[in-house]
Scaffold this active site. Structure first.
Site, PDB file in Angstrom:
ATOM      1  N   HIS A 167       0.820  -1.221   0.000  1.00  0.00           N
ATOM      2  CA  HIS A 167       0.000   0.000   0.000  1.00  0.00           C
ATOM      3  C   HIS A 167       0.852   1.268   0.000  1.00  0.00           C
ATOM      4  O   HIS A 167       0.347   2.346  -0.282  1.00  0.00           O
ATOM      5  CB  HIS A 167      -0.923   0.008   1.225  1.00  0.00           C
ATOM      6  N   ASP A 175       3.327   9.452  -0.862  1.00  0.00           N
ATOM      7  CA  ASP A 175       2.180   8.652  -0.438  1.00  0.00           C
ATOM      8  C   ASP A 175       1.982   7.527  -1.438  1.00  0.00           C
ATOM      9  O   ASP A 175       2.140   7.740  -2.639  1.00  0.00           O
ATOM     10  CB  ASP A 175       0.914   9.537  -0.428  1.00  0.00           C
TER      11      ASP A 175
HETATM   12  P1  ADP Z   1      -3.293   6.415   4.770  1.00  0.00           P
HETATM   13  O1  ADP Z   1      -3.571   5.015   4.346  1.00  0.00           O
HETATM   14  O2  ADP Z   1      -1.834   6.758   4.712  1.00  0.00           O
HETATM   15  O3  ADP Z   1      -3.874   6.758   6.093  1.00  0.00           O
HETATM   16  P2  ADP Z   1      -5.223   7.346   2.672  1.00  0.00           P
HETATM   17  O4  ADP Z   1      -5.563   8.727   2.234  1.00  0.00           O
HETATM   18  O5  ADP Z   1      -4.954   6.412   1.554  1.00  0.00           O
HETATM   19  O6  ADP Z   1      -4.017   7.444   3.710  1.00  0.00           O
HETATM   20  O7  ADP Z   1      -6.446   6.766   3.486  1.00  0.00           O
HETATM   21  C1  ADP Z   1      -6.945   7.363   4.627  1.00  0.00           C
HETATM   22  C2  ADP Z   1      -8.346   6.854   4.911  1.00  0.00           C
HETATM   23  O8  ADP Z   1      -8.648   7.129   6.266  1.00  0.00           O
HETATM   24  C3  ADP Z   1      -9.411   7.549   4.085  1.00  0.00           C
HETATM   25  O9  ADP Z   1     -10.455   6.655   3.802  1.00  0.00           O
HETATM   26  C4  ADP Z   1      -9.884   8.682   4.998  1.00  0.00           C
HETATM   27  O10 ADP Z   1     -11.226   9.056   4.816  1.00  0.00           O
HETATM   28  C5  ADP Z   1      -9.689   8.088   6.368  1.00  0.00           C
HETATM   29  N1  ADP Z   1      -9.255   9.150   7.311  1.00  0.00           N
HETATM   30  C6  ADP Z   1      -8.043   9.726   7.364  1.00  0.00           C
HETATM   31  N2  ADP Z   1      -8.011  10.682   8.318  1.00  0.00           N
HETATM   32  C7  ADP Z   1      -9.218  10.690   8.869  1.00  0.00           C
HETATM   33  C8  ADP Z   1      -9.831  11.480   9.906  1.00  0.00           C
HETATM   34  N3  ADP Z   1      -9.160  12.435  10.555  1.00  0.00           N
HETATM   35  N4  ADP Z   1     -11.111  11.230  10.205  1.00  0.00           N
HETATM   36  C9  ADP Z   1     -11.798  10.267   9.538  1.00  0.00           C
HETATM   37  N5  ADP Z   1     -11.290   9.508   8.557  1.00  0.00           N
HETATM   38  C10 ADP Z   1     -10.018   9.715   8.221  1.00  0.00           C
HETATM   39  O1  F6P Z   2      -2.287   2.491   4.177  1.00  0.00           O
HETATM   40  C1  F6P Z   2      -1.030   2.563   4.763  1.00  0.00           C
HETATM   41  C2  F6P Z   2      -1.068   2.154   6.226  1.00  0.00           C
HETATM   42  O2  F6P Z   2       0.204   2.096   6.732  1.00  0.00           O
HETATM   43  C3  F6P Z   2      -1.691   0.817   6.505  1.00  0.00           C
HETATM   44  O3  F6P Z   2      -0.839  -0.281   6.339  1.00  0.00           O
HETATM   45  C4  F6P Z   2      -2.086   1.038   7.897  1.00  0.00           C
HETATM   46  O4  F6P Z   2      -3.029   0.134   8.368  1.00  0.00           O
HETATM   47  C5  F6P Z   2      -2.601   2.471   7.896  1.00  0.00           C
HETATM   48  O5  F6P Z   2      -1.750   3.116   7.013  1.00  0.00           O
HETATM   49  C6  F6P Z   2      -2.670   3.112   9.274  1.00  0.00           C
HETATM   50  O6  F6P Z   2      -1.532   2.874  10.047  1.00  0.00           O
HETATM   51  P1  F6P Z   2      -1.552   1.965  11.358  1.00  0.00           P
HETATM   52  O7  F6P Z   2      -2.105   0.616  10.988  1.00  0.00           O
HETATM   53  O8  F6P Z   2      -0.126   1.914  11.794  1.00  0.00           O
HETATM   54  O9  F6P Z   2      -2.448   2.650  12.332  1.00  0.00           O
END
Ligand code: ADP
Ligand code: F6P
Length: 460
Positions: free
Chosen positions: A157, A365
């Site tokens: 991911h 990212d």
């Molecule tokens: P990562 O996997 O690095 O966290 P992504 O943008 O790919 O980043 O995915 C984040 C997911 O988590 C999205 O579905 C988003 O809506 C959710 N998310 C991230 N931050 C928040 C937050 N502060 N409140 C609610 N949902 C969140």
């Molecule tokens: O999508 C990337 C990622 O590192 C996932 O592997 C992971 O579950 C998510 O972000 C949130 O991080 P964590 O599992 O360490 O809370």
């Protein structure tokens, strides 16, 4: 039909909201297909034995959740240690933040062995196994050592960095060797796939067999780029749900005289938060027409708070927000509204829809699903503008966003100004193309394309 077995460190009830791209996407994928989801329970057992953990089974709709506890030492050295202090920073191109502690690697192997041992007891001969993310790179190798013959695919991911950065990890060869125990290895972007191809050819003398098959270490693996998407229809439906509409109306009322800019993410150093705040400050200085008007709502959900790199970032962010509000704020206007928490998933689309500009500006990212959610939540007749870092995996697909370099503070400020001033027609045209992009490669496309390729991958 074969059962789908998904394996990831983080497991979440697919019927509930979660923060983090992996949990959200896998919840969507499993809700459609049903199956088994295996991983860490989220529980840390004080004083437990390293490499041991109890297995728990739980039904969540059509999905069975099978989860294993971790003892405090394994949590510290496998999760906080090797996964998040070595692999996470290096894979996000941050060698400066990596800590190559000798004890971490042993725990990483130990927990992958524990997962393999426990998972094996739940496997059926025809299962298709889909392993996710950097925590579990050696899982297939461990499963194969225990006799598993099922098809096993892996999806990363996060980004895969270029060869020279990857090679800084003392165990880089071992990690890449472990990837060859899978039948298919998937990446988010073409750039990651190229990095894989260059690495295995340069460092492991891999033979390129064509069609993205590589032969090295006496094994053959297929690789591919499978950019992850969202469930566009589900997200659009959420947007029209009661909670999102209430959120939209409330915000519209509250900020009727303001132009809203929005950032939503986990509080992580990969997301470029300090750089974004500096750009917002530069905007207020350079374009004073935004004073008393432009308001940045920044929501950063707590993440990995036991680590110094994350608590340092929290402090930096709080101090930047405080300084901007102190320097520019008025009694009736605060430029930054910062919240260190999650927003309920049902309400999130309302927030996206009310924003004039979304700032999705990570330094690096894997994909970034927030960018795609923002697009899905917009009103096509009056859509907001997506400002997207050129260093997000999503930039390969979302070329009609305003692409920015998050390190270029002044350039970002200029682009925010351009976004705030963008005429309706241009906003509509860009949004239309972006919506088409996220529909064509949504989360169902991602799951089906990966699983089809896994089913068809030649084994060897
Ligand atoms: P990562 O996997 O690095 O966290 P992504 O943008 O790919 O980043 O995915 C984040 C997911 O988590 C999205 O579905 C988003 O809506 C959710 N998310 C991230 N931050 C928040 C937050 N502060 N409140 C609610 N949902 C969140
Ligand atoms: O999508 C990337 C990622 O590192 C996932 O592997 C992971 O579950 C998510 O972000 C949130 O991080 P964590 O599992 O360490 O809370």
């Amino acid at each position: 039909m074969s059962r789908l077995v998904v394996v990831s460190n983080r497991v979440a009830d697919p019927r509930k909201a979660a923060a983090g791209g992996l949990a959200v996407a896998l919840g969507d994928a499993l809700n459609t297909a049903g199956g088994l989801w295996f991983g860490w329970s989220g529980t840390v057992i004080a004083g437990g034995t390293p490499g041991e953990g109890e297995l728990h089974l739980q039904k969540a709709g059509t999905v069975t959740l099978a989860t294993v506890d971790l003892c405090a030492e394994d949590h510290a050295d496998y999760y906080l240690g090797y996964s998040n202090s070595v692999l996470w920073p290096v894979f996000h191109y941050r060698l400066d933040l990596a800590r190559f502690d000798a004890g971490y690697f042993g725990a990483y192997r130990r927990v992958n062995r524990l997962f393999a041992r426990q998972l094996l007891t739940r496997l059926l001969p025809d299962d298709i196994i889909w392993v996710h993310d950097y925590h579990l790179i050696p899982l297939a190798d461990e499963l194969r050592a225990l006799g598993a013959t099922q098809r096993i695919g892996f999806f990363l991911h996060v980004p895969l960095p270029p060869q020279q950065l990857l090679a800084a990890i003392p165990q880089h060869e071992w990690l890449m060797h472990a990837l060859f125990a899978y039948d298919l290895v998937g990446f988010q972007s073409e750039a990651d796939l190229q990095n894989f191809s260059r690495y295995v050819q340069a460092e492991a003398g891999a033979e390129d067999l064509g069609d993205n098959y590589y032969k090295a270490f006496g094994r053959t693996v297929q690789a591919g780029a499978f950019p992850i998407g969202i469930d566009v229809d589900e997200f659009a439906a959420l947007t029209h749900g009661k909670d999102a509409r209430e959120m939209y109306e409330r915000m519209k009322d509250e900020y009727s005289r303001r132009q809203l800019l929005l950032g939503v993410e986990r509080l992580d150093y990969s997301k470029g938060l300090p750089q974004r705040l500096r750009a917002f400050k530069a905007l207020l200085k350079k374009y004073p027409d935004n004073l008393r008007s432009a308001t940045l709502i920044q929501i950063a959900s707590p993440s990995r708070e036991a680590m110094d790199t994350y608590t340092d970032l929290l402090q930096e962010l709080e101090s930047l927000c405080g300084a901007i509000n102190g320097d520019f704020g008025e009694l009736d206007w605060m430029p930054v509204r910062y919240m260190h928490r999650n927003v309920a998933r049902k309400r999130l689309p309302g927030l996206y829809r009310v924003a004039r500009v979304a700032l999705v500006t990570p330094l690096r990212d894997g994909m970034n699903l927030v960018a795609k959610e923002f697009i899905a939540a917009q009103d096509p007749a009056d859509p907001g503008v997506l400002m997207l870092s050129r260093f997000a995996g999503a930039a390969e697909q979302l070329k009609d966003a305003l692409l920015v370099n998050p390190y270029d503070t002044d350039g970002m400020a200029d682009t925010i100004q351009r976004a705030l001033q963008m005429p309706l027609q241009e906003r509509q045209a860009r949004h239309q193309t972006l919506l088409k992009n996220i529909r064509e490669q949504d989360v169902h496309w991602w799951r089906m394309t990966f699983l089809k390729a896994l089913g068809a991958a030649a084994r060897g």
